[in-house]
Design an enzyme around this catalytic site. Structure first.
Site, PDB file in Angstrom:
ATOM      1  N   GLN A   1       0.847  -1.190   0.000  1.00 45.48           N
ATOM      2  CA  GLN A   1       0.000   0.000   0.000  1.00 45.48           C
ATOM      3  C   GLN A   1       0.886   1.244   0.000  1.00 45.48           C
ATOM      4  O   GLN A   1       1.697   1.453   0.909  1.00 45.48           O
ATOM      5  CB  GLN A   1      -0.921   0.046   1.215  1.00 45.48           C
TER       6      GLN A   1
ATOM      7  N   TYR B   1      -5.756  10.864   4.070  1.00 47.92           N
ATOM      8  CA  TYR B   1      -4.394  11.102   3.600  1.00 47.92           C
ATOM      9  C   TYR B   1      -4.414  11.868   2.266  1.00 47.92           C
ATOM     10  O   TYR B   1      -5.465  12.287   1.796  1.00 47.92           O
ATOM     11  CB  TYR B   1      -3.635   9.782   3.547  1.00 47.92           C
TER      12      TYR B   1
ATOM     13  N   ARG C   1      -7.673   2.217  -2.859  1.00 50.22           N
ATOM     14  CA  ARG C   1      -8.482   2.149  -1.631  1.00 50.22           C
ATOM     15  C   ARG C   1      -9.207   3.472  -1.408  1.00 50.22           C
ATOM     16  O   ARG C   1      -8.593   4.536  -1.521  1.00 50.22           O
ATOM     17  CB  ARG C   1      -7.629   1.830  -0.410  1.00 50.22           C
TER      18      ARG C   1
ATOM     19  N   GLY D   1      -9.164  -6.548   9.291  1.00 50.96           N
ATOM     20  CA  GLY D   1      -7.955  -6.020   9.903  1.00 50.96           C
ATOM     21  C   GLY D   1      -7.559  -6.751  11.165  1.00 50.96           C
ATOM     22  O   GLY D   1      -6.741  -7.665  11.152  1.00 50.96           O
TER      23      GLY D   1
END
Length: 354
Positions: free
Chosen positions: A97, A178, A225, A310
């Site tokens: 990622q 982000y 994503r 996760g």
């Protein structure tokens, strides 16, 4: 839960199951380098249909947290090669990622003490954890057109480095507040040029990054994503139901391997699914154990093609075996999520070891 154990295509890969390991920051890199412990951690979880690594910065200025790894130097490529070799040695598949944190950064992370960069000079309102104290995120420096061009190039270089390191592909982190997500969001992006304002301008940077990376390493090696309506890191989205279908339509001609949606709103998930013609990986909303039921429900409804989890993967390296057996499941220890040694990282027991 047999649906979880059917094969599914992601790019040119055929995944043996639909249980994807979601990206999780663990802050155990040393000087931006992953370690042998990292290789052990991911290899333990190679039974996943696909592993997506922790967020990995494509440049020095892309770092947002302490002790996170990079993919922008030869030393980092060499370190990651040990990880990919370990995962492939266990018949696993792994994507890196690529995460540029944008305004979720701090001068203390950068050798020259520079300000973090972002679409606009709008602070997140959050803080960064350091070994000494919590520090406020500063007001970032608004990116110039030259910064935008060089950042696209950074993503391309990092993607090529990922390929050189043996990764099966990369995931572009366009979520969780982000940099790429910041451009999508009208509260973080108040630009008045071609990258701000109307929806078609705010999606431009993400599309340019995705286009450049798919051209560099092949669309079958690229995932995206997203996290529509996610308020993390000071994000306030006023039009996610319009932005994300538009982003899907703009990306579709480049045929990335998958879109990976971190779910906050099921209705928006349905809109994304309708707009996206390719493979969709869903990280369903809910508690850790509840996500398994939500995952099966989503698969049965045709809402996604695979599911990412996760903390269940973090605490259960043999998760597929446990799902088949109906549990029991190890409980994740939040005190060891970030930083530290092997404890809470590589020492979670398997069913066989109990």
């Amino acid at each position: 839960m047999n649906e979880l154990f059917e094969q599914v295509s992601v790019g040119k890969l055929t995944l043996p199951n639909r249980l994807v390991m979601a990206p999780m920051t663990r802050s155990r890199a040393s000087g931006g380098l992953v370690t042998g412990l990292t290789a052990e951690y991911y290899a333990q979880r190679a039974a996943a249909g696909l592993i997506i690594t922790e967020g990995t910065q494509p440049s020095v200025i892309g770092q947002g947290y302490i002790d996170t790894p990079g993919l922008h130097s030869p030393e980092q490529v060499e370190a990651w090669r040990r990880v990919t070799d370990a995962v492939h040695g266990q018949d696993g598949r792994i994507f890196a990622q690529l995460m540029h944190s944008g305004r979720i950064g701090h001068p203390c992370l950068y050798p020259d003490g520079a300000l973090p960069v972002a679409p606009s000079a709008v602070a997140s309102g959050g803080q960064i954890f350091t070994a000494e104290d919590m520090l406020d995120h500063p007001t970032p420096r608004a990116m110039t057109p030259a910064d935008i061009t060089s950042t696209v190039a950074d993503f391309v270089a990092a993607a090529r480095n990922a390929t050189a390191a043996g990764f099966d592909g990369v995931e572009l982190h366009t979520a969780n507040g982000y940099l790429l997500h910041q451009f999508l969001c009208g509260s973080a992006n108040v630009r008045s040029d071609a990258y701000g304002g109307p929806m078609e301008n705010r999606i431009r940077f993400a599309v340019e990054v995705a286009t450049a990376v798919t051209e560099a390493i092949g669309p079958e090696r690229v995932g995206i994503r997203i996290s529509p309506a996610n308020p993390n890191n000071g994000i306030r989205e006023h039009d996610p139901a319009e932005v994300y279908p538009a982003l899907m339509r703009a990306l579709a001609p480049f045929r990335p391997a998958y879109v990976h949606i971190m779910e906050f709103d099921r209705e928006i998930t349905k809109l994304v699914r309708a707009a996206w013609p390719g493979t969709l990986i869903l990280n369903p909303h809910g508690t850790a154990e509840g996500k398994l039921g939500s995952a099966v429900e989503a698969l049965r409804a045709g809402l996604c093609d695979a599911v990412s989890l996760g903390s269940l993967w973090l605490a259960n390296p043999d998760l597929p075996e446990r799902v088949r057996a109906g549990g029991p499941y190890n409980e994740a220890d939040p005190a060891t999520f970030y930083g530290g040694d092997h404890r809470g990282y590589t020492d979670y027991p398997t069913l066989e070891a109990r």
